[in-house]
Design a protein around this motif. Structure first.
Motif, PDB file in Angstrom:
ATOM      1  N   ALA A   1       0.878  -1.172   0.000  1.00  0.00           N
ATOM      2  CA  ALA A   1       0.000   0.000   0.000  1.00  0.00           C
ATOM      3  C   ALA A   1       0.913   1.219   0.000  1.00  0.00           C
ATOM      4  N   GLU A   2       0.842   2.013  -1.062  1.00  0.00           N
ATOM      5  CA  GLU A   2       1.783   3.114  -1.237  1.00  0.00           C
ATOM      6  C   GLU A   2       1.045   4.429  -1.415  1.00  0.00           C
ATOM      7  N   VAL A   3       1.586   5.488  -0.863  1.00  0.00           N
ATOM      8  CA  VAL A   3       1.002   6.826  -0.982  1.00  0.00           C
ATOM      9  C   VAL A   3       1.495   7.476  -2.272  1.00  0.00           C
ATOM     10  N   ALA A   4       0.574   8.143  -2.962  1.00  0.00           N
ATOM     11  CA  ALA A   4       0.926   8.817  -4.211  1.00  0.00           C
ATOM     12  C   ALA A   4       0.253  10.184  -4.251  1.00  0.00           C
TER      13      ALA A   4
ATOM     14  N   ASN B   1      -2.372   3.680  -3.243  1.00  0.00           N
ATOM     15  CA  ASN B   1      -2.424   2.632  -4.254  1.00  0.00           C
ATOM     16  C   ASN B   1      -2.172   1.278  -3.603  1.00  0.00           C
ATOM     17  N   PHE B   2      -3.058   0.324  -3.892  1.00  0.00           N
ATOM     18  CA  PHE B   2      -2.957  -1.015  -3.304  1.00  0.00           C
ATOM     19  C   PHE B   2      -2.587  -2.029  -4.379  1.00  0.00           C
ATOM     20  N   ARG B   3      -1.654  -2.897  -4.043  1.00  0.00           N
ATOM     21  CA  ARG B   3      -1.319  -4.031  -4.898  1.00  0.00           C
ATOM     22  C   ARG B   3      -1.653  -5.307  -4.126  1.00  0.00           C
ATOM     23  N   LEU B   4      -2.358  -6.207  -4.806  1.00  0.00           N
ATOM     24  CA  LEU B   4      -2.696  -7.480  -4.186  1.00  0.00           C
ATOM     25  C   LEU B   4      -1.654  -8.514  -4.554  1.00  0.00           C
ATOM     26  N   ASP B   5      -1.428  -9.462  -3.658  1.00  0.00           N
ATOM     27  CA  ASP B   5      -0.516 -10.541  -4.049  1.00  0.00           C
ATOM     28  C   ASP B   5      -1.246 -11.471  -5.005  1.00  0.00           C
ATOM     29  N   ALA B   6      -0.479 -12.254  -5.736  1.00  0.00           N
ATOM     30  CA  ALA B   6      -1.051 -13.074  -6.812  1.00  0.00           C
ATOM     31  C   ALA B   6      -2.135 -14.007  -6.305  1.00  0.00           C
ATOM     32  N   ALA B   7      -1.928 -14.610  -5.147  1.00  0.00           N
ATOM     33  CA  ALA B   7      -2.910 -15.560  -4.627  1.00  0.00           C
ATOM     34  C   ALA B   7      -4.218 -14.863  -4.306  1.00  0.00           C
TER      35      ALA B   7
END
Length: 558
Positions: free
Chosen positions: A87-90, A96-102
């Protein structure tokens, strides 16, 4: 992880942060948050992540803090959510959230398990909605404006029902007034071999209907006086024309729950009942021998005559009786689809709604649709072979079929004029949007059949293996389906579903070209192949569900 799962976790985090900050301020009032306060949206640039939220920017001012500072606090806590890779601030305070592949890949199984119900929501759970559309006069075949509303209206009904609404499709049968007189005189003239009346209806269908009346009339029609002959053609001709309209709509995949006769409003006393209700509320006055509704009180540009000085009801009188009838039948929301030529009528209807004590835009909602042109060889198709003066439903279906016709009519916003290229819709190429989507579905079914033959099954599911960039993009789009359906329902815009499944079809074709569900040659079958089969089937299910909402078939083979 679905958007709903992420939203729920994010709500818990934000609530805890807000509570902690408010607790440090003596005398501060508690803040109650809901899912609506933690919105998620897909970043336009997928490199920025899977989901983005402006929750910190929404709450920073009420909390008296810097947006980026609040965003950093939320992002740090959100990084610990199971399934969130980062979870990164922009910018000024976006997260911005990135989900793991699973977590992202788990959606494939969720969709397959949900089947036909995937995409359904609950924003209108139990709300009775009356949706009135088409309502073409029973004086001739349905013209293209009515055909557009048939496709859009039926699709909207399906979408509203998918969001839990109790939808009633209603057709307002205009069997009262001068247009029926003109229709009857036109039929009589055809029977007698006379020229079409100057204000009458032309086209071969008039002769066809007249011949059917003669064939079905039980008696000596020729011996009747002219006025009685005209009455025969009025009653029987209208019934036959309306029966044909219903039959054509059914063939187009459109059926109605209620066929409401305008005549019944005047015969049942519904108009008088509505006038009396408005009189009780102080909005009726009499002047120059006529009965008026004071609509200027509610923003109309002038007051409206309801009953003329000669005792004849004005056109709006039927609308008053009809609206009150719908409300007394229990419909909380009443949607009416009208052509562009009725645009000037909206203001007076909304004023009447307010005069009844209801809320314009809520209890009554009016959608305006623009005209449709059929093009062949780049030129407009100007008239029907049968109707003579207009382009009809038959012209469209004969040219491209029901599926292509419905899809073409619903894939563009109904408030914009539409040109339909019949040559394009007849092609079996990717240029044809309905072919493009249906072919994607047929391809998912072909892959499933070949997988079964090749020994690839659903015995394993390892979503963490779905790491190819085309898989990430496809899964990202599939997650959007419930949100697209909800938005299409709220905005009354079925075209959003069409454009969405076109996007899914494109992402699927790219995934198909880049990966394999069935191993090549002597390669062993692995869990990756089995998991990709889940993704293939999930994509097919979403496309199938989307086409179903538009009343378009999802063929298994093409």
């Amino acid at each position: 992880m679905t958007p709903a799962d992420l939203s729920a976790s994010l709500l818990d985090i934000v609530t805890a942060i807000v509570d902690r900050r408010r607790a440090a301020e003596p005398g501060s009032a508690p803040v109650v948050l809901s899912i609506a306060d933690v919105p998620l949206e897909r970043p336009k640039n997928r490199e920025h992540g899977d989901w983005a939220s402006n929750v910190a920017m929404r709450l920073a001012k009420p909390l008296g803090v810097n947006p980026r500072e609040l965003a950093s606090e939320i992002a740090e806590a959100a990084s610990g959510i199971d399934g969130v890779a980062s979870a990164e601030v922009a910018g000024p305070g976006f997260i911005n959230f990135r989900l793991d592949a699973a977590a992202a890949g788990q959606l494939a199984r969720t969709i397959v398990d949900a089947g036909e119900s995937f995409g359904n929501g609950s924003i209108y759970d139990g709300i009775p909605i009356n949706l009135e559309f088409v309502s073409a006069n029973p004086t001739g075949p349905i013209h293209m404006g009515g055909v557009r509303w048939a496709a859009v209206g039926d699709s909207l009904a399906r979408i509203l029902a998918a969001e839990g609404a109790d939808v009633t499709r209603e057709y307002y049968f205009n069997d009262h007034g001068s247009q029926i007189d003109r229709f009857a005189r036109s039929l009589l003239a055809a029977y007698l071999g006379e020229p079409t009346p100057e204000d009458g209806y032309g086209g071969a269908y008039i002769g066809d209907i007249a011949a059917q009346v003669v064939e079905r009339f039980d008696g000596d029609l020729a011996s009747l006086p002219r006025d009685q002959q005209q009455e025969v053609f009025r009653s029987m001709g209208t019934e036959l024309m309306f029966g044909e309209i219903k039959s054509k709509l059914h063939g187009f995949g459109v059926d109605f729950d209620v066929y409401f006769h305008e005549d019944s409003l005047h015969e049942s006393g519904a108009v008088e009942h509505a006038i009396e209700r408005l009189r009780e509320q102080g909005h009726i006055f009499e002047e120059d021998g006529a009965v008026w509704l004071r609509t200027t009180t509610f923003g109309d540009d002038r007051d409206r005559v309801i009953i003329r000085s000669n005792g004849e009801p004005a056109y709006i009188s039927g609308d008053l009786g009809y609206y009150l009838n719908k409300r007394e039948r229990g419909f909380e929301q009443n949607l009416i689809m009208l052509g562009a030529d009725h645009h000037g009528y909206v203001g007076r209807l909304m004023a009447a709604v307010e005069a009844f004590g209801d809320t314009p835009g809520v209890n009554l909602q009016i959608l305006i649709g623009q005209m449709v042109n059929l093009l062949r060889d780049g030129e407009p198709v100007k008239m029907s072979k049968r109707a003579g003066t207009i382009v009809t439903l038959d012209d469209l279906v004969d040219a491209v079929g029901v599926d292509a016709g419905r899809y073409a009519l619903v894939r563009s916003s109904s408030d914009s004029q539409l040109d339909i290229d019949l040559d394009l819709l007849s092609k079996r190429t990717n240029e044809n949007p309905v072919f493009y989507v249906q072919y994607a579905h047929a391809r998912t079914r072909s892959v499933a059949r070949n997988a079964e033959t090749g020994g690839v099954d659903h015995s394993a599911f390892a979503p963490e293996l779905l790491t190819h960039e085309t898989e990430s993009a496809l899964l990202g789009a599939l997650q959007e389906f419930p949100r697209v359906v909800a938005l299409a329902a709220e905005l009354r815009e079925p075209h959003r579903v069409a454009r969405y499944i076109e996007e899914v079809a494109g992402l699927y074709h790219r995934w198909y070209d880049s990966t394999r569900v069935i191993p090549l040659g002597d390669e062993p079958i692995t869990d990756l192949h089995r998991t990709r089969l889940w993704l293939n089937d999930a994509t097919g299910q979403v496309i199938r569900n989307g086409l179903g909402l538009l009343g378009v078939s999802a063929p298994d083979r093409m």
